[in-house]
Design a protein around this motif. Structure first.
Motif, short mmCIF file in Angstrom:
data_model
loop_
_atom_site.label_atom_id
_atom_site.label_comp_id
_atom_site.label_asym_id
_atom_site.label_seq_id
_atom_site.Cartn_x
_atom_site.Cartn_y
_atom_site.Cartn_z
N SER A 47 87.69 72.55 52.56
CA SER A 47 89.08 72.24 52.94
C SER A 47 89.18 71.06 53.92
N LYS A 48 88.08 70.74 54.60
CA LYS A 48 88.09 69.62 55.55
C LYS A 48 87.67 68.31 54.88
N GLY A 49 87.36 68.37 53.58
CA GLY A 49 87.00 67.15 52.85
C GLY A 49 85.51 66.87 52.78
N LYS A 50 84.68 67.74 53.38
CA LYS A 50 83.23 67.54 53.30
C LYS A 50 82.77 67.88 51.88
N GLU A 51 81.96 67.00 51.31
CA GLU A 51 81.51 67.19 49.94
C GLU A 51 80.02 67.50 49.88
N GLY A 52 79.68 68.48 49.05
CA GLY A 52 78.29 68.79 48.77
C GLY A 52 78.01 68.41 47.33
N ILE A 53 76.87 67.78 47.07
CA ILE A 53 76.50 67.37 45.72
C ILE A 53 75.27 68.16 45.29
N TYR A 54 75.38 68.81 44.14
CA TYR A 54 74.31 69.65 43.62
C TYR A 54 74.08 69.35 42.15
N THR A 55 72.86 69.54 41.70
CA THR A 55 72.53 69.30 40.30
C THR A 55 71.96 70.57 39.69
N ILE A 56 72.48 70.90 38.51
CA ILE A 56 71.94 72.00 37.70
C ILE A 56 71.35 71.33 36.47
N ASP A 57 70.02 71.28 36.40
CA ASP A 57 69.33 70.62 35.29
C ASP A 57 68.90 71.68 34.28
N LEU A 58 69.63 71.76 33.20
CA LEU A 58 69.26 72.67 32.11
C LEU A 58 68.97 71.86 30.85
N LYS A 59 68.29 70.73 31.08
CA LYS A 59 67.92 69.85 29.97
C LYS A 59 66.45 69.48 30.06
N GLY A 62 64.96 72.58 34.07
CA GLY A 62 65.40 73.95 34.29
C GLY A 62 65.39 74.33 35.76
N LYS A 63 66.03 73.49 36.59
CA LYS A 63 66.07 73.80 38.02
C LYS A 63 67.38 73.36 38.64
N VAL A 64 67.59 73.81 39.87
CA VAL A 64 68.80 73.49 40.63
C VAL A 64 68.35 72.87 41.95
N TYR A 65 69.03 71.79 42.34
CA TYR A 65 68.67 71.16 43.61
C TYR A 65 69.88 70.47 44.23
N GLN A 66 69.76 70.19 45.52
CA GLN A 66 70.83 69.50 46.24
C GLN A 66 70.64 68.01 46.06
N GLY A 67 71.73 67.30 45.78
CA GLY A 67 71.66 65.85 45.63
C GLY A 67 72.10 65.39 44.25
N ASN A 68 72.15 64.07 44.11
CA ASN A 68 72.56 63.47 42.85
C ASN A 68 71.58 63.79 41.74
N ALA A 69 72.09 63.81 40.51
CA ALA A 69 71.27 64.11 39.35
C ALA A 69 70.28 62.98 39.06
N LYS A 70 69.04 63.37 38.82
CA LYS A 70 67.99 62.44 38.39
C LYS A 70 67.27 63.11 37.24
N PRO A 71 67.32 62.65 36.02
CA PRO A 71 68.04 61.48 35.55
C PRO A 71 69.55 61.69 35.60
N LYS A 72 70.28 60.72 35.10
CA LYS A 72 71.74 60.72 35.14
C LYS A 72 72.32 62.01 34.56
#
Length: 126
Positions: A47-59, A62-72
């Protein structure tokens, strides 16, 4: 190890999805990856505008991590903290959230429809 952000309560769901994937045997994980076949980049704002970026890689991995997706990422989903929690609790479905503007999608919109399945699979493993 937790990847959740204390300032964005719904990010605890990423810990749950991560544990769900880690709790699967290799065959189950591969079956899941085959069904979903995509990389989700999730952008969750509190609600304060803070953004969290997470990646769910199921391609690829098969893992989940904090941060931008690598690969795209195949799909990027942006939503508010409370909307993500409501999705996980089945109080709103992804289609309604999208139509009402509470959920924004960039990329493969058909893949975004599989997010409900990803959340349900993770919950069933806990």
């Amino acid at each position: 190890m937790s990847i959740a952000d204390k300032e964005i309560p719904s990010t605890q769901l990423f810990d749950m999805i991560k544990q769900g994937l880690e709790g699967m045997d290799e065959k189950e994980k591969k079956d899941n990856m085959k069904k979903v076949n995509g990389i989700f980049e999730m952008r969750v704002k509190n609600s304060k505008g803070k953004e969290g970026i997470y990646t769910i890689d199921l391609k690829k991995e098969g893992k989940v991590y904090q941060g931008n997706a690598k690969p795209k990422a195949d799909v990027t989903i942006s939503l508010a903290d409370d909307t993500f929690q409501a999705l996980a609790d089945n109080k709103i479905n992804g289609q309604k959230a999208f139509m009402s503007g509470k959920l924004k999608v960039k990329g493969n919109i058909m893949l975004a429809t599989k997010l409900d399945q990803v959340l349900k699979n993770a919950q069933s493993k806990l």
